[in-house]
Design an enzyme around this catalytic site. Sequence first.
Site, PDB file in Angstrom:
ATOM      1  CG  PHE A 136      40.899  17.649  -1.743  1.00 24.82           C
ATOM      2  CD1 PHE A 136      41.528  18.681  -1.054  1.00 24.82           C
ATOM      3  CD2 PHE A 136      41.529  17.140  -2.821  1.00 24.82           C
ATOM      4  CE1 PHE A 136      42.806  19.182  -1.362  1.00 24.82           C
ATOM      5  CE2 PHE A 136      42.829  17.311  -3.018  1.00 24.82           C
ATOM      6  CZ  PHE A 136      43.620  18.461  -2.431  1.00 24.82           C
ATOM      7  CB  CYS A 138      35.176  18.558   5.612  1.00 27.86           C
ATOM      8  SG  CYS A 138      35.613  17.618   7.017  1.00 27.86           S
ATOM      9  CB  CYS A 352       6.404 -13.426   2.063  1.00 27.01           C
ATOM     10  SG  CYS A 352       5.252 -14.730   2.659  1.00 27.01           S
ATOM     11  CB  CYS A 388       8.831 -12.442  -0.779  1.00 34.51           C
ATOM     12  SG  CYS A 388       9.578 -13.588  -1.734  1.00 34.51           S
ATOM     13  CB  CYS A 392      10.982 -13.683   4.893  1.00 30.24           C
ATOM     14  SG  CYS A 392      10.905 -15.324   6.112  1.00 30.24           S
TER      15      CYS A 392
END
Lengths: 425, 443
Positions: A136, A138, A352, A388, A392
């Site tokens: 049910f 596609c 950062c 951050c 990083c």
Amino acid sequence: MADLRCTFAGIKSPNPFWLASAPPTDKEYNVVRAFKAGWGGAVWKTLGEAGPPVVNTASRYGTLEVNGQRMVGFNNIELITDRPLEVNLREIKQVKRDWPDRALIVSLMVPCVEESWKSILATVEDTACDGVELNFGCPHGMSERGMGAAVGQVPEYIEMVTRWCKQHTRMPVLVKLTPNVTNILGPARAARQGGADAVSLINTVNSIIAVDLDAMAPAPTVDGKGTHGGYCGPAVKPIALHMVAEIARDPHCAGLPISGIGGIATWRDAAEFLALGAGSVQVCTAAMHYGFKIIDDLVDGLGNWLDEKGYADLPAVVGRAVPNVTDWQYLNLNHRIVARIDQDRCIKCGLCHIACEDTSHQAVAATRIDGERHYEVIDAECVGCNLCMHACPVTGCISMVEVETGKPYLNWTQHPNNPMRQAAE
Amino acid sequence: MPDIGDIAANRLSADQYQRNFDDIEAPLDRKRALVEASRCYFCHDAPCLEACPTGIDIPGFIRKIATDNVKGSAVTILEENIMGGACARVCPTEILCEQACVRTAQEGKPVNIGALQRYATDWLLDRGIQPFQRAKSSGKTVAVVGAGPAGLACAHRLALLGHAVTVFEARPKAGGLNEHGVAAYKVPHDFAQREVGFILSLGGIELRTGQALGRDVTLAQLRRDHDAVFIGTGLGGVNALQLDNEALAGVEDAVAYIERLRQADDKSALSIGRRVVVIGGGNTAIDIAVQARRLGAEDVTIVYRRGPQNMGATGHEQDFAQTNGVRIRHWARPVRLIGDSGRLAAAEFESTAAGGPGRRFTLETDMLFKAIGQVFVAAPVSEGGQALLELQAGRIAVDAEGRTSLPDVWAGGDCVAGPDLTVSAVQDGKRAAHAIDRYLRNA
């Protein structure tokens, strides 16, 4: 090693890794190669009604490439099997006979008429396969003909067709859900209402994966034109995890087995689905990218991880993270963390700083110490968002450390700023 | 086979010569460039940028490669360094941008900035695109002396800013060391001339070759006929060993030999000794040693008076020499050249290692290259034996923006103090051009 044997809606397989209904499971040849490689099961590519098969296009696939990494996202406009029904049925029967220990499920998609479902179920049952999966999902092509996602987007249809199938077969019925809905719980509850033995999700996400700027047409392009297709691959995993978790923690669906699908490429991906409540997992894109041999690491990696964590078998881990999935309003607003930069690991890239400076809270100071770049968190400004840490590039360089506030658990429903708050007592 | 003076041409097959003097590093194709570009973290306040003498926005140009905006990438490079193509090939990136790359700190493997820069600049040059447009004419003229990196960079920037430039070049060809001095395999396929062609294609630059300062033109004439002058003549002389017998057949000046090699279309015509000794520790020593090997010398030894860390050649260059089969002997200096019938037969060395006057040893050799440094020759800027402008430590004295002691004369490149690098010369030329521009507009 941990016991990886899987029992899902009564269907047994030596491991929880099944190939999803897709091109890799369209023929005996492919499925036998997969079983030889060690796959625990396969969902045979969707069968349609008897008669002239569907016709497919050239080309059929488009990809999303990120930083040179191929197939991070994958898109297809292929329809259901384009081979005659009787050929598929004969091969399914043969494969199940030759590989009795593997799970072999047959995906089905026929018009929304009881007689059509009744008729195909009888012929499929004759193959001795382990179950059926109702496609049910596609989003392209077949949905224009009133099948696939056209059914999956209407809970009443899901319930109706599921009920027909349960009436007309003794086999376990899995209902494969489309993610192209606003709330996955509607279709999931309808499947359960109709008597489904399990749900599997997600099917592909409706998408245009790219535009060919020379041809000025969506990719994949078929003789100058393109159409929307079904999006899958690693990029859809977060969507799938969310939907799986929603069903896993829904009281109306309690106990309904879930076969997790969507961007699973590694044992870790699989473990995440299991933790959120999936009892088995289905893989397609990763196999289409690298071949069936990835099963070796999927099985080996999952087993090693279970051992390392002391989980004896799959039931020990299935759903283990579900109790920790909650609504935003119940998160502890008094929980405080701040970023910490490990100066010994810092490579001075400054990402950062610039991420925080330009787009967040100006909480990472950029300075120079003896001419050397130096980045330092300003605790008073840090809200603990952890942008951050994600920016990083050095693993383990930035971590988030808890700050003791001495304040008790307090969620939004209790918070003074919430006009609708409940009394704390 | 003679035992002494075995110097011969044609030591290798045509195929070997072709291979030995082709690119030492294959250029990146698109796929490899994208993968390499994706390794760049796009650092904030990037250390690589700071380490580049010309200040190219390195993360910026790499990001444009990653997005397939290769033209934009090339322009980002060329805006700061018009010889970005040459620098991509000859820069000692291992002590500049790539040393500063944060991935060097992280994993000892920097982003291959040089190869990416080459990918972008080659893309533009291969397509014959002229990305720059000259400003409206200023009506001013500038003389540039020397068509090396400093002179051409200065000329290009001046022309871009709207001035009319005449470049005076002593040699028949422009390009300076890129054309005459750098090892052939670093800039094969006539790259130096292609780059010169690209620079001149901007317009506004007249190139006069065969015009040497002090011989065909004088500084006084140039100052009289132009609104400003830039001197980028490089280093015209080489240091001698100060030994007897330097005139023996087989004793060669490395710089002169490399220049002949660079101008030879057919490398098989170049005579090279079977046993070669190179005296020196800079890039010229490495370049002549490796090229001698690649011309078919069997045995090549560099002898340097100090240790590896004192060498002017970078560690990368030293490794390159050694992987090319060159032996490097440190801590020794030549004390005697031994001849036989007017030909070099051997050289005697003395150890310079700590602990007083050292042990002596002799290397039999057919050819010995002097590569112990080049010097500035002041004669062309002198009159009656007196330099017309101030010198400092034997080179032309300049201020922070390249201005000499004469108010209308600037200088840059190897003829002034500073690192003797193509990229520094380009920066000298560019910076002087802006200073000249300010001077001309305020005049």
